[in-house]
Design an enzyme around this catalytic site. Sequence first.
Site, mmCIF file in Angstrom:
data_model
loop_
_atom_site.group_PDB
_atom_site.id
_atom_site.type_symbol
_atom_site.label_atom_id
_atom_site.label_comp_id
_atom_site.label_asym_id
_atom_site.label_seq_id
_atom_site.Cartn_x
_atom_site.Cartn_y
_atom_site.Cartn_z
ATOM 1 N N MET A 40 0.819 -1.207 0.000
ATOM 2 C CA MET A 40 0.000 0.000 0.000
ATOM 3 C C MET A 40 0.855 1.259 0.000
ATOM 4 O O MET A 40 1.800 1.395 0.783
ATOM 5 C CB MET A 40 -0.902 -0.022 1.239
ATOM 6 C CG MET A 40 -1.708 1.229 1.487
ATOM 7 S SD MET A 40 -2.799 1.069 2.928
ATOM 8 C CE MET A 40 -1.606 0.919 4.274
ATOM 9 N N SER A 114 3.592 -6.729 2.174
ATOM 10 C CA SER A 114 2.365 -6.263 2.811
ATOM 11 C C SER A 114 1.168 -6.761 2.012
ATOM 12 O O SER A 114 1.074 -7.957 1.744
ATOM 13 C CB SER A 114 2.388 -4.740 2.956
ATOM 14 O OG SER A 114 1.384 -4.315 3.857
ATOM 15 N N GLN A 115 0.252 -5.880 1.567
ATOM 16 C CA GLN A 115 -0.940 -6.372 0.881
ATOM 17 C C GLN A 115 -0.587 -7.115 -0.408
ATOM 18 O O GLN A 115 -1.353 -7.959 -0.883
ATOM 19 C CB GLN A 115 -1.913 -5.234 0.594
ATOM 20 C CG GLN A 115 -1.426 -4.189 -0.384
ATOM 21 C CD GLN A 115 -2.405 -3.020 -0.527
ATOM 22 O OE1 GLN A 115 -3.204 -2.749 0.381
ATOM 23 N NE2 GLN A 115 -2.360 -2.319 -1.648
ATOM 24 N N ASP A 232 5.142 -5.166 14.563
ATOM 25 C CA ASP A 232 4.368 -4.512 13.515
ATOM 26 C C ASP A 232 3.352 -3.539 14.110
ATOM 27 O O ASP A 232 2.533 -3.916 14.939
ATOM 28 C CB ASP A 232 3.644 -5.567 12.671
ATOM 29 C CG ASP A 232 3.305 -5.064 11.280
ATOM 30 O OD1 ASP A 232 2.788 -3.938 11.176
ATOM 31 O OD2 ASP A 232 3.565 -5.791 10.318
ATOM 32 N N HIS A 288 6.738 -3.047 10.659
ATOM 33 C CA HIS A 288 6.235 -3.498 9.366
ATOM 34 C C HIS A 288 7.248 -3.296 8.238
ATOM 35 O O HIS A 288 7.700 -2.176 7.976
ATOM 36 C CB HIS A 288 4.945 -2.742 9.045
ATOM 37 C CG HIS A 288 4.166 -3.327 7.907
ATOM 38 N ND1 HIS A 288 3.652 -4.597 7.927
ATOM 39 C CD2 HIS A 288 3.836 -2.810 6.697
ATOM 40 C CE1 HIS A 288 3.019 -4.845 6.796
ATOM 41 N NE2 HIS A 288 3.119 -3.774 6.033
#
Length: 305
Positions: A40, A114-115, A232, A288
Site C-alpha cells: 500500500m 504487505s498487501q 508490527d 512493518h
Amino acid sequence: MDVQAVGLSLLLLHFTSALQTQPWTAQNNTQLPVVIWHGMGDSCCNPLSMGFIKKLVEEKVPGTYVLSLEIGNGITEDVENSFFMNVNDQVELVCNILSKDKMLQNGYNAMGFSQGGQFLRAVAQRCPSPAMKNLISFGGQHQGVYGLPRCPGESSHICNWIRKMLNWGAYSSPIQEHLVQAEYWHDPLNEELYRSKSVFLADINQEKGINGSYKENLMKLNKFVMVKFLKDSMVVPVDSEWFGFYNAGQAKVTYTLQESDLYLEDRLGLKVMDNAKKLEFLTVDGDHLQFSEEWFITNIIPYLK
C-alpha cells in the site's frame, strides 16, 4: 571433403536442431525469474523499497530476471491503484501480464510485500499458468485486518480519509468495490456480514463457497513462506501475517493458523502443505517491512536459488 567443414556443418545442424526443439530464451540455464508486488502506498520502482529489493536479488542471484509489478501506467497511477483499484481487477491484470511475459513461461518465484502478499496468493490460486514455484509473503494480511493504525504518510489526507471510510461502512458496495483496504477488512464482531459482503478476502479464503481449483493450485507451490514482523504497528492483528486472527465476537484474543477453521477444514490445502513441510514461518524482530539487508540475504535469497 574438408574435415573441418564437415565438423562445422554437424555443429550447425546440432545447433539448429536444438533451436527447433527448445525455445531459446534468456531463461535457459539460468535462475527462475522473480516477480515482486509492492504494498500500500508504494510503487514498483521506488529506489528505497522495491527498486532496492530488485537490485539486491539481481546482485545476489546472478542471471535472475526480476519483474517488479507496476499496476497502471506510470508510478503515480501505480501508487493510486494500491488504494483505489478493485483488487480482483488488479489480480486479473497481473495474471494477464504474467501470462504474456515470455521470461516467465518456465515458472517463477514470487515475493509479495504487505498487501502484495495476499494479492500474489490470489494469483497463485486463480492463475496457475505460468506456474508460481515459491511464494514469499512479507507481512501479508492473509486473514485480513481489523484496524488501520497507520499507513504511509500517517498525517496525509488520504490515510485519514481511508480510516473514515472503513469506520463508516467498510462493507457497503461502493467502498468494497473501490477501496482496496476495505476488500481485506475483516470484522470479527460481525463475521456473517464480512463473509457475505467481502468481495476479495472472503473469496480467496473460501468463506463464500468452495472453489476446488483454489486449493489445487495453491498446493502446487513448492514453498509458501510467511514473514511475520513481531513489532508490527500497521497490521492489526499481526497474527494475520501467519493466517491467525481474532476469535469471533471480540477483538482481543487470537487464534493460530492451526486452530483456524480454514486449516481444520483444509479449505486451501494449508494443512496438507504444512504436513508436507511446504509452509515456512519466519519472524523479524522489527516493525512493518523493516528488515536488514543481511537478514534478507540469509533468510530469503536461498528460496530464490
